[in-house]
Design a protein around this motif. Structure first.
Motif, PDB file in Angstrom:
ATOM      1  N   GLU A 159     -11.937   5.722   3.916  1.00 51.55           N
ATOM      2  CA  GLU A 159     -11.186   6.444   4.953  1.00 51.55           C
ATOM      3  C   GLU A 159      -9.848   6.983   4.441  1.00 51.55           C
ATOM      4  OE1 GLU A 159      -9.224   4.017   8.088  1.00 51.55           O
ATOM      5  OE2 GLU A 159     -10.188   2.311   7.085  1.00 51.55           O
ATOM      6  N   TYR A 160      -9.372   6.452   3.306  1.00 51.00           N
ATOM      7  CA  TYR A 160      -8.102   6.893   2.750  1.00 51.00           C
ATOM      8  C   TYR A 160      -8.267   7.891   1.596  1.00 51.00           C
ATOM      9  CZ  TYR A 160      -5.942   2.991   5.260  1.00 51.00           C
ATOM     10  OH  TYR A 160      -5.506   2.129   6.232  1.00 51.00           O
ATOM     11  N   GLU A 171      -9.122  11.137  -0.622  1.00 54.24           N
ATOM     12  CA  GLU A 171      -9.214  12.600  -0.615  1.00 54.24           C
ATOM     13  C   GLU A 171     -10.475  13.032  -1.368  1.00 54.24           C
ATOM     14  OE1 GLU A 171      -7.417  16.612  -0.110  1.00 54.24           O
ATOM     15  OE2 GLU A 171      -7.381  14.679   0.943  1.00 54.24           O
ATOM     16  N   GLU A 224       2.398   3.005   1.445  1.00 47.34           N
ATOM     17  CA  GLU A 224       1.187   3.498   0.800  1.00 47.34           C
ATOM     18  C   GLU A 224       1.492   4.357  -0.431  1.00 47.34           C
ATOM     19  OE1 GLU A 224      -1.106   5.618   3.683  1.00 47.34           O
ATOM     20  OE2 GLU A 224      -1.035   3.989   5.161  1.00 47.34           O
ATOM     21  N   ASN A 277      -4.563   9.391  -2.049  1.00 46.54           N
ATOM     22  CA  ASN A 277      -4.446   9.028  -0.641  1.00 46.54           C
ATOM     23  C   ASN A 277      -4.438  10.309   0.195  1.00 46.54           C
ATOM     24  OD1 ASN A 277      -3.689   8.128   1.899  1.00 46.54           O
ATOM     25  ND2 ASN A 277      -1.939   6.930   1.178  1.00 46.54           N
ATOM     26  N   LYS A 278      -5.456  10.502   1.010  1.00 43.24           N
ATOM     27  CA  LYS A 278      -5.570  11.767   1.735  1.00 43.24           C
ATOM     28  C   LYS A 278      -4.507  11.930   2.826  1.00 43.24           C
ATOM     29  CE  LYS A 278      -9.049  10.621   5.294  1.00 43.24           C
ATOM     30  NZ  LYS A 278     -10.434  10.924   5.729  1.00 43.24           N
ATOM     31  N   PHE A 279      -3.807  10.847   3.175  1.00 38.77           N
ATOM     32  CA  PHE A 279      -2.732  10.928   4.156  1.00 38.77           C
ATOM     33  C   PHE A 279      -1.362  11.114   3.499  1.00 38.77           C
ATOM     34  CE2 PHE A 279      -6.024   8.167   6.128  1.00 38.77           C
ATOM     35  CZ  PHE A 279      -6.412   9.049   7.130  1.00 38.77           C
ATOM     36  N   SER A 280      -1.337  11.213   2.186  1.00 30.21           N
ATOM     37  CA  SER A 280      -0.066  11.364   1.468  1.00 30.21           C
ATOM     38  C   SER A 280       0.569  12.723   1.761  1.00 30.21           C
ATOM     39  CB  SER A 280      -0.299  11.238  -0.037  1.00 30.21           C
ATOM     40  OG  SER A 280       0.814  11.734  -0.757  1.00 30.21           O
ATOM     41  N   TRP A 301     -12.370   1.640   0.823  1.00 30.74           N
ATOM     42  CA  TRP A 301     -11.183   2.499   0.900  1.00 30.74           C
ATOM     43  C   TRP A 301     -11.495   3.927   1.326  1.00 30.74           C
ATOM     44  CZ3 TRP A 301      -6.438   0.599   0.821  1.00 30.74           C
ATOM     45  CH2 TRP A 301      -6.230  -0.650   0.217  1.00 30.74           C
ATOM     46  N   LYS A 346       0.093  14.960  -1.467  1.00 34.11           N
ATOM     47  CA  LYS A 346      -1.223  14.856  -2.110  1.00 34.11           C
ATOM     48  C   LYS A 346      -1.513  16.050  -3.007  1.00 34.11           C
ATOM     49  CE  LYS A 346      -4.085  16.597   1.756  1.00 34.11           C
ATOM     50  NZ  LYS A 346      -5.155  16.207   2.710  1.00 34.11           N
ATOM     51  N   PHE A 367      -0.681  -1.194   1.788  1.00 43.20           N
ATOM     52  CA  PHE A 367      -1.180  -0.367   2.889  1.00 43.20           C
ATOM     53  C   PHE A 367      -0.880  -1.020   4.241  1.00 43.20           C
ATOM     54  CE2 PHE A 367      -3.247   2.094  -0.316  1.00 43.20           C
ATOM     55  CZ  PHE A 367      -3.541   3.319   0.266  1.00 43.20           C
TER      56      PHE A 367
END
Length: 421
Positions: A105-106, A108, A88, A312-315, A103, A318, A83
């Motif tokens: 904040e990351y 989903e 990521e 990972n919600k920023f993926s 973790w 996702k 990360f």
């Protein structure tokens, strides 16, 4: 010359910024999206490779890229490094409670996934925040005293010892019959600092409240009645255990039971494969770990989730990551891999495993869980580094360097120091 160097430096900085901003890219090439998975259970890496092939046959527009890190490597450190570098993963595995919060904040929110309603409450608890589920439990594992039923029978033990007095009587009979009652692998920090002392946390009327009380000062180790009872059980295992428990490692402990030298050991269903590799015909079961003489309170195993799949919600992929997780626990192929190939105890009510799949130990853990006779794993709630410190203090006590009072005092000092960091 200075202008040229300045231009090169500016270009390098721009490239670095662009690279950092893009991270691992979109995860898409030629219309096929790649989902990168990072997980720590190296023992299932070969089965995961086969699973990848099965999934990609059914989902030709998604590719899985799986990396397994563990088996002596520091998975947590390597995950943080990925990360930090911007590399990521889309799906990764973490523990619950403190690790979940680290973790968060990351992560989903997976509460809306179709499978979420099937997660066993015990398994969902450690990944739930404000009613939202942030992970899919990988599996259940449980522990107590694994015991050889045939050796118990030879020693004349006809009933499961569910009280501390009954356990002492059983140990006496085993010793008289020529067997070592307990194989204690107390060289291993996790045997003591995670599993053994967890008995004293899990048997509290409200473990989470007790742990919070240790931090805010309203609770203390010294004088706590449950910790006093736990110490009686610890002393019993040493009194009737193998010589040199502090220099006995995990493999030696398991081998002592698998070879019939010892009748019991504090371990969990994860030892089934190793035991089967030595003697697949052993008649095994799991006993509770009684701390007093109230059988109704003691007839429970310690059950928890060793790891959770998270997205990972920023993926950028996702949604494809969620497709894989859904397939893993809803398709017949995925469910077959969980029970037959991974030999996991399912953490979802919608997945069933037979004794042939799970082994005698896994089946017994699942039975206790489904009967609501399971107590919690609590080491993931402790301050970072506390399980190792607890183990060191217990080893000091067992080695004669600390009294009981001194050990509990050390517990408190380390807890106070670590909980404020």
């Amino acid at each position: 010359m200075k202008k040229k160097r300045g231009l090169l430096l500016a270009c390098s900085l721009l490239l670095a910024v662009l690279t950092a901003g893009c991270g691992r890219g979109t995860g898409e090439a030629g219309g096929i999206k790649t989902v990168r998975i990072y997980q720590f259970k190296v023992e299932i890496s070969e089965a995961l490779a086969k699973l990848k092939t099965e999934f990609e046959k059914e989902h030709p527009d998604i590719r899985l890229e799986i990396q397994s890190v563990g088996g002596g490597s520091d998975y947590g450190a390597s995950l943080r490094a990925k990360f930090s570098s911007g590399d990521e993963p889309d799906i990764f595995t973490i523990g619950g409670n403190n690790e979940r919060d680290m973790w968060l904040e990351y992560l989903e929110d997976l509460s809306g996934e179709a499978w979420a309603k099937d997660v066993k409450p015990l398994a969902a608890e450690q990944m739930t925040v404000n009613g939202k589920l942030y992970g899919m439990p990988m599996n259940l594992e449980g522990y107590g005293f694994i015991y050889n039923k045939d050796l118990f029978k030879q020693a004349g033990i006809t009933q499961k010892p569910l009280t501390l007095t009954a356990l002492r009587e059983a140990a006496e009979k085993l010793k008289a019959a020529g067997f070592t009652p307990f194989a204690n692998g107390y060289q291993e920090w996790f045997v003591l600092g995670n599993h053994n002392v967890n008995v004293a946390f899990a048997q509290q009327p409200d473990p989470e409240s007790f742990i919070a009380g240790l931090t805010d000062g309203s609770k203390r180790f010294a004088g706590d009645p449950v910790f006093s009872k736990w110490l009686s059980l610890l002393d019993l295992t040493v009194e009737y255990g193998n010589k040199n428990p502090l220099s006995t490692d995990y493999n030696t402990q398991v081998t002592m039971v698998a070879s019939g030298e010892a009748a019991m050991m504090q371990q969990g269903n994860w030892t089934q494969g190793q035991i089967d590799g030595i003697d697949p015909d052993l008649n095994l079961g799991i006993l509770p770990m009684p701390i007093d003489d109230t059988p109704e309170d003691n007839d429970k195993l310690y059950v928890g989730v060793p790891s959770n799949w998270v997205v990972n919600k920023f993926s950028p992929v996702k949604e494809e990551a969620k497709v894989f997780l859904d397939w893993l626990v809803t398709s017949e192929t995925g469910k077959k891999y969980i029970t037959k190939e991974f030999q996991f105890i399912p953490a979802l009510d919608s997945i069933k495993g037979t004794e042939e799949d799970l082994g005698a130990l896994g089946s017994e853990v699942l039975e206790y869980t489904d009967k609501d006779q399971a107590l919690t794993w609590n080491w993931s709630r402790l301050p970072n580094g506390m399980p190792q410190e607890l183990s060191s203090s217990i080893q000091g006590y067992l080695g004669g360097k600390l009294t009981k009072e001194g050990m509990l005092k050390e517990f408190q000092v380390n807890w106070d120091n670590l909980s404020v960091q």
